[in-house]
Design an enzyme around this catalytic site. Structure first.
Site, short mmCIF file in Angstrom:
data_model
loop_
_atom_site.label_atom_id
_atom_site.label_comp_id
_atom_site.label_asym_id
_atom_site.label_seq_id
_atom_site.Cartn_x
_atom_site.Cartn_y
_atom_site.Cartn_z
N HIS A 166 -1.47 14.98 23.43
CA HIS A 166 -2.76 14.90 22.74
C HIS A 166 -2.59 15.39 21.17
O HIS A 166 -3.28 15.88 20.54
CB HIS A 166 -3.81 15.83 23.31
CG HIS A 166 -4.00 15.69 24.87
ND1 HIS A 166 -5.03 14.80 25.25
CD2 HIS A 166 -3.41 16.24 25.78
CE1 HIS A 166 -4.79 14.87 26.61
NE2 HIS A 166 -3.87 15.74 26.98
N SER A 287 4.55 7.11 -5.77
CA SER A 287 3.42 6.64 -6.32
C SER A 287 3.28 6.20 -7.82
O SER A 287 3.78 7.22 -8.66
CB SER A 287 2.10 7.62 -5.75
OG SER A 287 1.04 7.34 -6.70
N LYS A 293 4.96 12.19 -5.24
CA LYS A 293 4.78 11.43 -4.03
C LYS A 293 6.16 10.99 -3.73
O LYS A 293 6.87 10.34 -4.31
CB LYS A 293 3.59 10.71 -3.86
CG LYS A 293 2.37 11.01 -4.09
CD LYS A 293 1.83 11.56 -2.70
CE LYS A 293 1.24 10.43 -2.33
NZ LYS A 293 0.10 10.94 -1.12
N GLU A 300 5.00 3.10 7.57
CA GLU A 300 3.93 2.76 7.61
C GLU A 300 3.80 1.14 7.86
O GLU A 300 3.00 0.85 8.69
CB GLU A 300 3.07 3.03 6.38
CG GLU A 300 2.88 4.41 6.35
CD GLU A 300 2.30 4.87 4.87
OE1 GLU A 300 1.17 5.54 4.83
OE2 GLU A 300 2.87 4.29 3.71
#
Ligand code: ARG
Length: 470
Positions: A166, A287, A293, A300
């Site tokens: 979980h 970024s 970043k 992804e």
């Protein structure tokens, strides 16, 4: 795409005999597949050479004619690979583009190539030949990914990290054990690919349009030449069948699922909050606005790819459902999803493998996370069962109370004192403190398939034998 002189021509050269008008310009774009099936040219030529050799062996054409067809086809192969071939949408697909060019090169003998076959058995054969090669490449790249994972688990066979259920801290495990979990998944994926390859490996060619042929062909000869285990048994099934592509795309969907779950873990692990791993810089991007970043773009995208890979599977399943025997032009819609799946699954595996090869775990952060979430609570309950003969359900309840105490004191189970624990279970002695230690918890998980480092070492040895040898 370069336009050929044929584009100006009236009736279709290959099937225009019974037509008095040429096809509408509108249908041409809908009908043609050459834009995407040109990828099959090597397999189409391979198949045609084997077919024409068989025709000559069976005296359906002469040896001389076969040799002339073969040399024409070889020239075409060169022209296409050198980008010197003019593809025409009027000629619909790769099969007719090649056959038409063959006649241009060797003259009327080229018109004999299509004896005793049809594009229906030809296209099924081409896709199988192409997919078979791709399966071999994908299967090998999964093996390489497994090798990299096994290397990582060897290096970190005893590195402690939280294991989750979980996405809540569950029990401590080792990083090596976690890597080996994926080795198993990719092992099953390889098995599925090989299994589907086995079933795929029957030759459709010689089934002709749908009913077989009256020429005295030798389908076993062609099957042998093209490395198929045997010819297909039923001519109607052979031209109607795309199960093999659906099987391949379902196997690919499972690979995509596994890669996507792994990618998601990499995204979580590399986030500021977790900081369990450092992803290789060359698999992250910056970024354009936030200078600090380092985004896990590769992970992804791998996480997202099941979108199109499932889509491709659903797309072909939908095309085939309800399609009456045998071939329908609907089936031309098989190629784009198949090609897209091959391309993307290959890309994802390669990226994942490269990324894992250079990933660096951050042990302190993993240990820090183990200080939260009371990961040795199960060990404590088990201790109460084993040492004080308390039934498990009751031990579970008492442990819950001890966890609550640690929570109120804002400390970990490991940092509780004997007195703290005795305030809930008076009978415990000092030995209880040992089972609360993370390291001891992990070392105690020696059941087959468990995470104890000595088990992991054995599992690594096994995995090498099962997946990397042979
Ligand atoms: N381009 C077609 C396909 O990809 C080849 C087979 C065409 N056969 C036919 N009878 N129209 O399916």
């Amino acid at each position: 795409m370069k336009k050929s002189s044929l584009d100006k021509q009236k009736n279709n050269k290959m099937w225009g005999g019974r037509f008095s008008t040429s096809p509408s310009e509108l249908i041409e774009e809908l009908n043609s597949s050459i834009q995407f099936d040109q990828i099959l040219y090597i397999e189409d030529i391979e198949g045609s050479i084997a077919h024409s050799e068989m025709l000559s062996e069976q005296n359906i054409i002469s040896k001389k004619e076969f040799l002339s067809i073969k040399s024409g086809l070889e020239q075409i192969k060169k022209e296409i690979s050198n980008n010197e071939f003019n593809f025409s949408t009027k000629l619909e697909d790769i099969h007719m583009n090649i056959e038409n060019r063959l006649v241009e090169i060797i003259g009327d003998i080229g018109k004999k190539l299509h004896t005793a076959r049809s594009r229906n058995d030809q296209v099924a054969t081409d896709i199988k030949l192409w997919l078979r090669k791709k399966i071999d490449v994908i299967e090998l790249s999964l093996k390489n990914l497994q090798r990299t994972l096994i290397e990582k688990s060897e290096k970190y066979y005893d590195l402690l990290m939280p294991g989750y259920t979980h996405l809540q801290v569950g029990q401590p495990v080792t990083f090596g054990h976690h890597m080996l979990a994926y080795v198993e998944m990719f092992g099953r994926d390889r098995g599925r690919l090989l299994d589907c390859r086995k079933r795929m490996n029957e030759l459709p060619l010689g089934s002709a349009a749908l009913a077989g042929t009256s020429y005295p062909i030798d389908r076993h000869f062609v099957a042998d030449k093209l490395g198929f285990s045997k010819p297909t048994e039923n001519s109607m099934d052979a031209v109607a069948d795309r199960d093999f592509a659906i099987e391949f795309m379902s196997a690919s969907s499972l690979i995509a699922i596994h890669l996507s779950r792994f990618a998601e873990e990499l995204v979580i692990w590399s986030s500021d909050r977790f900081n369990f791993v450092k992803l290789p810089e060359n698999f992250t991007t910056g970024s354009s606005i936030m200078p600090q970043k380092r985004n896990p773009d590769a992970a992804e995208l791998i996480r997202a790819k099941p979108g199109r890979i499932f889509g491709n599977l659903i797309s072909l399943m939908t095309v085939l459902k309800g399609l009456p025997m045998t071939y329908g032009k609907d089936m031309q819609e098989d190629k784009e999803p198949i090609i897209d799946t091959v391309k993307n699954i290959e890309l994802c595996i390669l990226n994942m493998e490269a990324m894992i090869g250079d990933i660096e775990p951050i042990p302190e952060k993993m240990m820090e996370a183990l200080q939260e979430g009371f990961p040795t609570a199960t060990d404590l309950a088990d201790y109460l069962v084993k040492n004080l003969k308390i039934p498990f359900r009751e031990a579970h309840h008492l442990t819950g109370k001890i966890v609550l105490l640690a929570e109120t004191k804002m400390t970990s189970l490991e940092n509780l004192t004997l007195e703290d624990i005795q305030s809930v279970v008076p009978k415990v002695d000092l030995t209880v403190l040992d089972v609360l230690k993370i390291q001891n918890s992990v070392s105690s998980r020696t059941s087959y398939g468990g995470t104890a480092p000595k088990n992991v070492l054995k599992a690594i040895k096994n995995a090498k034998k099962r997946f990397l040898e042979g």
